[in-house]
Scaffold this motif. Structure first.
Motif, PDB file in Angstrom:
ATOM      1  N   ALA A 197       0.817  -1.213   0.000  1.00  0.00           N
ATOM      2  CA  ALA A 197       0.000   0.000   0.000  1.00  0.00           C
ATOM      3  C   ALA A 197       0.847   1.258   0.000  1.00  0.00           C
ATOM      4  CB  ALA A 197      -0.931   0.000   1.214  1.00  0.00           C
ATOM      5  N   HIS A 198       1.938   1.249   0.735  1.00  0.00           N
ATOM      6  CA  HIS A 198       2.788   2.431   0.848  1.00  0.00           C
ATOM      7  C   HIS A 198       3.502   2.749  -0.463  1.00  0.00           C
ATOM      8  CE1 HIS A 198       1.921   2.830   5.043  1.00  0.00           C
ATOM      9  NE2 HIS A 198       2.259   1.572   5.250  1.00  0.00           N
ATOM     10  N   ARG A 199       3.468   1.802  -1.393  1.00  0.00           N
ATOM     11  CA  ARG A 199       4.170   1.996  -2.664  1.00  0.00           C
ATOM     12  C   ARG A 199       3.220   2.197  -3.840  1.00  0.00           C
ATOM     13  NH1 ARG A 199       7.685  -3.214  -2.105  1.00  0.00           N
ATOM     14  NH2 ARG A 199       8.418  -2.669  -4.180  1.00  0.00           N
ATOM     15  N   LEU A 200       1.917   2.136  -3.603  1.00  0.00           N
ATOM     16  CA  LEU A 200       0.934   2.318  -4.668  1.00  0.00           C
ATOM     17  C   LEU A 200       0.585   3.790  -4.827  1.00  0.00           C
ATOM     18  CD1 LEU A 200      -1.549  -0.586  -3.810  1.00  0.00           C
ATOM     19  CD2 LEU A 200       0.116  -0.538  -5.687  1.00  0.00           C
ATOM     20  N   ARG A 201       0.526   4.234  -6.060  1.00  0.00           N
ATOM     21  CA  ARG A 201       0.151   5.616  -6.367  1.00  0.00           C
ATOM     22  C   ARG A 201      -0.951   5.608  -7.418  1.00  0.00           C
ATOM     23  NH1 ARG A 201       2.552   5.811  -2.444  1.00  0.00           N
ATOM     24  NH2 ARG A 201       4.569   6.691  -1.987  1.00  0.00           N
ATOM     25  N   PRO A 202      -2.058   6.325  -7.153  1.00  0.00           N
ATOM     26  CA  PRO A 202      -3.135   6.375  -8.146  1.00  0.00           C
ATOM     27  C   PRO A 202      -2.659   7.077  -9.421  1.00  0.00           C
ATOM     28  CG  PRO A 202      -3.824   7.363  -6.051  1.00  0.00           C
ATOM     29  CD  PRO A 202      -2.360   7.072  -5.956  1.00  0.00           C
ATOM     30  N   PRO A 203      -3.148   6.707 -10.551  1.00  0.00           N
ATOM     31  CA  PRO A 203      -4.068   5.603 -10.788  1.00  0.00           C
ATOM     32  C   PRO A 203      -3.300   4.289 -10.927  1.00  0.00           C
ATOM     33  CG  PRO A 203      -3.637   6.705 -12.860  1.00  0.00           C
ATOM     34  CD  PRO A 203      -2.861   7.447 -11.794  1.00  0.00           C
ATOM     35  N   VAL A 204      -3.875   3.217 -10.381  1.00  0.00           N
ATOM     36  CA  VAL A 204      -3.264   1.905 -10.528  1.00  0.00           C
ATOM     37  C   VAL A 204      -4.333   0.827 -10.377  1.00  0.00           C
ATOM     38  CG1 VAL A 204      -2.601   1.668  -8.089  1.00  0.00           C
ATOM     39  CG2 VAL A 204      -1.318   0.431  -9.838  1.00  0.00           C
ATOM     40  N   LEU A 205      -4.207  -0.219 -11.177  1.00  0.00           N
ATOM     41  CA  LEU A 205      -5.022  -1.421 -11.050  1.00  0.00           C
ATOM     42  C   LEU A 205      -4.195  -2.464 -10.328  1.00  0.00           C
ATOM     43  CD1 LEU A 205      -6.453  -1.776 -14.677  1.00  0.00           C
ATOM     44  CD2 LEU A 205      -7.722  -1.094 -12.636  1.00  0.00           C
ATOM     45  N   VAL A 206      -4.747  -3.044  -9.279  1.00  0.00           N
ATOM     46  CA  VAL A 206      -4.103  -4.144  -8.562  1.00  0.00           C
ATOM     47  C   VAL A 206      -4.927  -5.381  -8.899  1.00  0.00           C
ATOM     48  CG1 VAL A 206      -3.391  -5.045  -6.322  1.00  0.00           C
ATOM     49  CG2 VAL A 206      -3.344  -2.566  -6.744  1.00  0.00           C
ATOM     50  N   LEU A 207      -4.361  -6.264  -9.707  1.00  0.00           N
ATOM     51  CA  LEU A 207      -5.070  -7.410 -10.246  1.00  0.00           C
ATOM     52  C   LEU A 207      -4.678  -8.673  -9.484  1.00  0.00           C
ATOM     53  CD1 LEU A 207      -4.579  -6.479 -13.999  1.00  0.00           C
ATOM     54  CD2 LEU A 207      -6.553  -5.977 -12.539  1.00  0.00           C
ATOM     55  N   LEU A 208      -5.606  -9.203  -8.705  1.00  0.00           N
ATOM     56  CA  LEU A 208      -5.345 -10.360  -7.852  1.00  0.00           C
ATOM     57  C   LEU A 208      -5.949 -11.619  -8.465  1.00  0.00           C
ATOM     58  CD1 LEU A 208      -6.346  -8.799  -4.411  1.00  0.00           C
ATOM     59  CD2 LEU A 208      -4.086  -8.875  -5.444  1.00  0.00           C
ATOM     60  N   SER A 209      -5.153 -12.672  -8.515  1.00  0.00           N
ATOM     61  CA  SER A 209      -5.672 -13.953  -8.982  1.00  0.00           C
ATOM     62  C   SER A 209      -5.162 -15.055  -8.067  1.00  0.00           C
ATOM     63  CB  SER A 209      -5.269 -14.216 -10.430  1.00  0.00           C
ATOM     64  OG  SER A 209      -3.871 -14.302 -10.544  1.00  0.00           O
ATOM     65  N   GLY A 210      -5.902 -16.140  -8.045  1.00  0.00           N
ATOM     66  CA  GLY A 210      -5.557 -17.287  -7.218  1.00  0.00           C
ATOM     67  C   GLY A 210      -6.803 -18.077  -6.898  1.00  0.00           C
ATOM     68  N   THR A 259      -5.903  -7.873   0.457  1.00  0.00           N
ATOM     69  CA  THR A 259      -6.630  -6.616   0.270  1.00  0.00           C
ATOM     70  C   THR A 259      -6.856  -5.910   1.599  1.00  0.00           C
ATOM     71  OG1 THR A 259      -7.683  -7.471  -1.733  1.00  0.00           O
ATOM     72  CG2 THR A 259      -8.746  -5.586  -0.664  1.00  0.00           C
ATOM     73  N   LYS A 260      -7.122  -6.661   2.670  1.00  0.00           N
ATOM     74  CA  LYS A 260      -7.271  -6.066   3.997  1.00  0.00           C
ATOM     75  C   LYS A 260      -6.029  -5.233   4.338  1.00  0.00           C
ATOM     76  CE  LYS A 260     -10.138  -9.652   6.143  1.00  0.00           C
ATOM     77  NZ  LYS A 260     -11.125  -8.902   6.923  1.00  0.00           N
ATOM     78  N   GLY A 261      -4.865  -5.785   4.045  1.00  0.00           N
ATOM     79  CA  GLY A 261      -3.631  -5.069   4.315  1.00  0.00           C
ATOM     80  C   GLY A 261      -3.459  -3.848   3.432  1.00  0.00           C
ATOM     81  N   ILE A 262      -3.800  -3.981   2.159  1.00  0.00           N
ATOM     82  CA  ILE A 262      -3.659  -2.849   1.237  1.00  0.00           C
ATOM     83  C   ILE A 262      -4.574  -1.704   1.657  1.00  0.00           C
ATOM     84  CG2 ILE A 262      -4.003  -2.054  -1.141  1.00  0.00           C
ATOM     85  CD1 ILE A 262      -3.203  -4.910  -2.067  1.00  0.00           C
ATOM     86  N   VAL A 263      -5.862  -2.001   1.867  1.00  0.00           N
ATOM     87  CA  VAL A 263      -6.830  -0.951   2.208  1.00  0.00           C
ATOM     88  C   VAL A 263      -6.493  -0.313   3.554  1.00  0.00           C
ATOM     89  CG1 VAL A 263      -9.274  -0.472   2.696  1.00  0.00           C
ATOM     90  CG2 VAL A 263      -8.650  -1.937   0.753  1.00  0.00           C
ATOM     91  N   SER A 264      -6.129  -1.138   4.550  1.00  0.00           N
ATOM     92  CA  SER A 264      -5.773  -0.556   5.853  1.00  0.00           C
ATOM     93  C   SER A 264      -4.462   0.220   5.755  1.00  0.00           C
ATOM     94  CB  SER A 264      -5.713  -1.618   6.947  1.00  0.00           C
ATOM     95  OG  SER A 264      -4.669  -2.535   6.725  1.00  0.00           O
ATOM     96  N   GLY A 265      -3.527  -0.276   4.949  1.00  0.00           N
ATOM     97  CA  GLY A 265      -2.260   0.432   4.757  1.00  0.00           C
ATOM     98  C   GLY A 265      -2.426   1.768   4.047  1.00  0.00           C
ATOM     99  N   LEU A 266      -3.479   1.893   3.244  1.00  0.00           N
ATOM    100  CA  LEU A 266      -3.785   3.156   2.573  1.00  0.00           C
ATOM    101  C   LEU A 266      -4.543   4.114   3.486  1.00  0.00           C
ATOM    102  CD1 LEU A 266      -4.848   1.736  -0.904  1.00  0.00           C
ATOM    103  CD2 LEU A 266      -2.829   3.168  -0.446  1.00  0.00           C
ATOM    104  N   GLY A 267      -4.886   3.645   4.683  1.00  0.00           N
ATOM    105  CA  GLY A 267      -5.605   4.495   5.638  1.00  0.00           C
ATOM    106  C   GLY A 267      -7.067   4.678   5.295  1.00  0.00           C
ATOM    107  N   ALA A 268      -7.648   3.742   4.533  1.00  0.00           N
ATOM    108  CA  ALA A 268      -9.031   3.887   4.101  1.00  0.00           C
ATOM    109  C   ALA A 268     -10.029   3.133   4.970  1.00  0.00           C
ATOM    110  CB  ALA A 268      -9.164   3.435   2.645  1.00  0.00           C
ATOM    111  N   ALA A 269      -9.561   2.149   5.733  1.00  0.00           N
ATOM    112  CA  ALA A 269     -10.438   1.374   6.621  1.00  0.00           C
ATOM    113  C   ALA A 269      -9.566   0.524   7.532  1.00  0.00           C
ATOM    114  CB  ALA A 269     -11.385   0.484   5.823  1.00  0.00           C
ATOM    115  N   ARG A 270     -10.148   0.113   8.649  1.00  0.00           N
ATOM    116  CA  ARG A 270      -9.460  -0.850   9.497  1.00  0.00           C
ATOM    117  C   ARG A 270      -9.524  -2.202   8.815  1.00  0.00           C
ATOM    118  NH1 ARG A 270     -12.599  -0.709  14.864  1.00  0.00           N
ATOM    119  NH2 ARG A 270     -14.187  -1.086  13.301  1.00  0.00           N
ATOM    120  N   GLU A 271      -8.504  -3.030   9.005  1.00  0.00           N
ATOM    121  CA  GLU A 271      -8.484  -4.319   8.306  1.00  0.00           C
ATOM    122  C   GLU A 271      -9.716  -5.153   8.606  1.00  0.00           C
ATOM    123  OE1 GLU A 271      -5.904  -7.715  10.288  1.00  0.00           O
ATOM    124  OE2 GLU A 271      -4.724  -5.898  10.020  1.00  0.00           O
ATOM    125  N   GLU A 272     -10.240  -5.101   9.834  1.00  0.00           N
ATOM    126  CA  GLU A 272     -11.422  -5.891  10.159  1.00  0.00           C
ATOM    127  C   GLU A 272     -12.690  -5.387   9.454  1.00  0.00           C
ATOM    128  OE1 GLU A 272     -10.586  -3.141  13.725  1.00  0.00           O
ATOM    129  OE2 GLU A 272      -9.401  -4.453  12.459  1.00  0.00           O
TER     130      GLU A 272
END
Length: 149
Positions: free
Chosen positions: A22-35, A45-58
Motif C-alpha cells: 500500500a505504501h508503494r501504490l500511487r493512483p491511478p493503478v489497477l491491482v489485479l489479484l488472482s488465485g 486486500t485487507k492489508g492494502i486498504v488498511s495500509g492506505l488508511g481507508a479502513a481498518r483491516e477488520e
C-alpha cells in the motif's frame, strides 16, 4: 518480466505484505489479484486498504455479493475493492459500471482479475496467490517496478 516472489506463512504475514504494498501504490493503478478460492486475495486486500488508511483491516470484507466496495482515505482518494467471482459474462461485468471507477485516478483492487476484460492505460500490478499448504502462500507480484514509489 519476472516478478517478486514472497512466501507468507500466515494470514497476518499476508496482511502485513498488503500494508507494505500500500505504501508503494500511487493512483491511478489497477491491482489485479488472482488465485484459487481461499488463497488469500481478500486477506491481502485487507492489508492494502488498511495500509492506505481507508479502513481498518477488520472492516474490509470480500464484496462477493455486493461485488464492489468503495473506500476513501485521508487524501480523499477512492479505493475500489472489486470481487468478480460471481461475474460470469461480459454483460454482468458491464453492469458493475467499472468504467466509472476508471474515470478518475484511484486505486482499483480486483479479485478474480482473470475475469476483468476492460482495457485501461492505467499501470497494473498483477499479484498471483498460490496455496503451498494450509497456512502458507506463495505470492508473486509483477511487475515489481510498477509499485515503487
Amino acid at each position: 518480466m519476472s516478478g517478486t516472489e514472497v512466501i507468507s506463512h500466515s494470514p497476518e504475514e499476508t496482511v502485513e505484505l498488503g500494508r507494505q504494498l500500500a505504501h508503494r501504490l500511487r493512483p491511478p493503478v489497477l491491482v489485479l489479484l488472482s488465485g484459487e478460492l481461499g488463497s488469500g486475495k481478500t486477506t491481502l486486500t485487507k492489508g492494502i486498504v488498511s495500509g492506505l488508511g481507508a479502513a481498518r483491516e477488520e472492516d474490509v470484507t470480500s464484496p462477493t455479493f455486493t461485488l464492489v466496495h468503495v473506500f476513501r482515505n485521508q487524501s480523499k482518494a477512492k479505493i475500489y475493492h472489486v470481487d468478480l467471482y460471481r461475474v460470469d459474462d461480459s454483460h454482468a461485468l458491464e453492469s458493475l459500471a467499472l468504467e466509472d471507477a476508471l474515470a478518475e485516478p484511484g486505486i482499483v483492487i480486483i479479485e478474480w482479475a482473470e475475469r476483468f476484460t476492460f482495457r485501461s492505460d492505467w499501470p497494473e500490478v498483477t499479484i498471483r496467490l498460490e496455496h503451498v499448504d494450509a497456512e502458507t502462500r506463495r505470492i508473486t507480484i509483477s511487475p515489481a517496478g510498477t509499485i515503487r514509489g
